[in-house]
Design an enzyme around this catalytic site. Structure first.
Site, PDB file in Angstrom:
ATOM      1  N   LYS A 121       0.827  -1.207   0.000  1.00  0.00           N
ATOM      2  CA  LYS A 121       0.000   0.000   0.000  1.00  0.00           C
ATOM      3  C   LYS A 121       0.862   1.258   0.000  1.00  0.00           C
ATOM      4  CE  LYS A 121      -1.252   2.597   3.106  1.00  0.00           C
ATOM      5  NZ  LYS A 121      -1.635   3.236   4.385  1.00  0.00           N
ATOM      6  N   ASP A 139      -6.360   1.581   1.423  1.00  0.00           N
ATOM      7  CA  ASP A 139      -6.308   1.722   2.876  1.00  0.00           C
ATOM      8  C   ASP A 139      -7.675   1.358   3.442  1.00  0.00           C
ATOM      9  OD1 ASP A 139      -7.967   3.853   2.284  1.00  0.00           O
ATOM     10  OD2 ASP A 139      -6.821   5.330   3.416  1.00  0.00           O
TER      11      ASP A 139
END
Length: 222
Positions: A121, A139
């Protein structure tokens, strides 16, 4: 409503109303963004932005941070979630960044993930923000909002969500679409009390449609 219709409607609305959505993290260069994103894990951008000015004043480049121990970094980030682990990661990240990459954040996302504290991420965030790479960082906001509004169905992991969004959203829009979903989840489609009455994409939202059907059924049963 088909999946394609939902995506087309949502993308069109955001393209018109939030064409220049961007990160709320404050940074001046790739090094600062990398540090800020590492700190932002399970922490608000607001808190990170309150913390980083003093941190960057003490360690303005990765070379200064590389000389520091985790114990020296810790006081600057102690108000951040998981400060002990993040201090260790920042110290180790800076050392590797300097020793193996000459102090420059690598634009190759696989190489970036070799850095301590940098996962998929985080690498995708930097890729999207700095180099407009056609990736979708996922997220908690992106994961939750995508499932709630119907962009994903039964997604179990951030990777599943990432791959689904990348399949359906035009590649050139992925960097900004990441911010669309984050900001929407942060300010409108909140976890506990979504502001459906203020939502511009409710016409395409799966949960909003389901809630309206439930209310009609309840009224009809009275």
């Amino acid at each position: 409503m088909t999946v394609r219709q939902r995506y087309d409607g949502i993308v069109a609305w955001f393209s018109e109303h939030m064409p220049a959505a961007e990160s709320e993290l404050r940074y001046k260069d790739p090094y600062q963004l990398l540090v800020a994103v590492i700190l932002s894990a399970q922490c608000t951008d607001k808190r990170v932005n309150m913390t980083t000015p003093a941190l960057f004043e003490a360690f303005p480049t990765p070379f200064e941070m590389a000389k520091a121990t985790a114990e020296e970094i810790y006081p600057y980030i102690r108000s951040i979630s998981y400060p002990n682990n993040k201090a260790k990661n920042l110290a180790a990240m800076a050392r590797m960044l300097c020793s193996e990459f000459g102090g420059e954040v690598p634009s190759d996302l696989e190489q970036m993930q070799r850095l301590p504290g940098v996962g998929r991420k985080t690498a995708n965030v930097l890729g999207a923000v700095l180099w407009q790479k056609e990736v979708m960082p996922v997220d908690t906001h992106v994961f939750r909002v995508s499932e709630r509004i119907g962009l994903t169905t039964g997604s179990k992991t951030p990777l599943q969500t990432e791959l689904t969004l990348e399949k359906h959203i035009p590649g050139h829009l992925l960097p900004v679409a990441h911010h669309w979903l984050i900001l929407h989840g942060r300010y409108v489609c909140t976890a506990r009390a979504p502001k459906c009455g203020e939502c511009g994409i409710s016409a395409w939202c799966r949960k909003y449609a389901a809630d309206r059907r439930a209310k009609r059924a309840e009224r009809d049963g009275e």
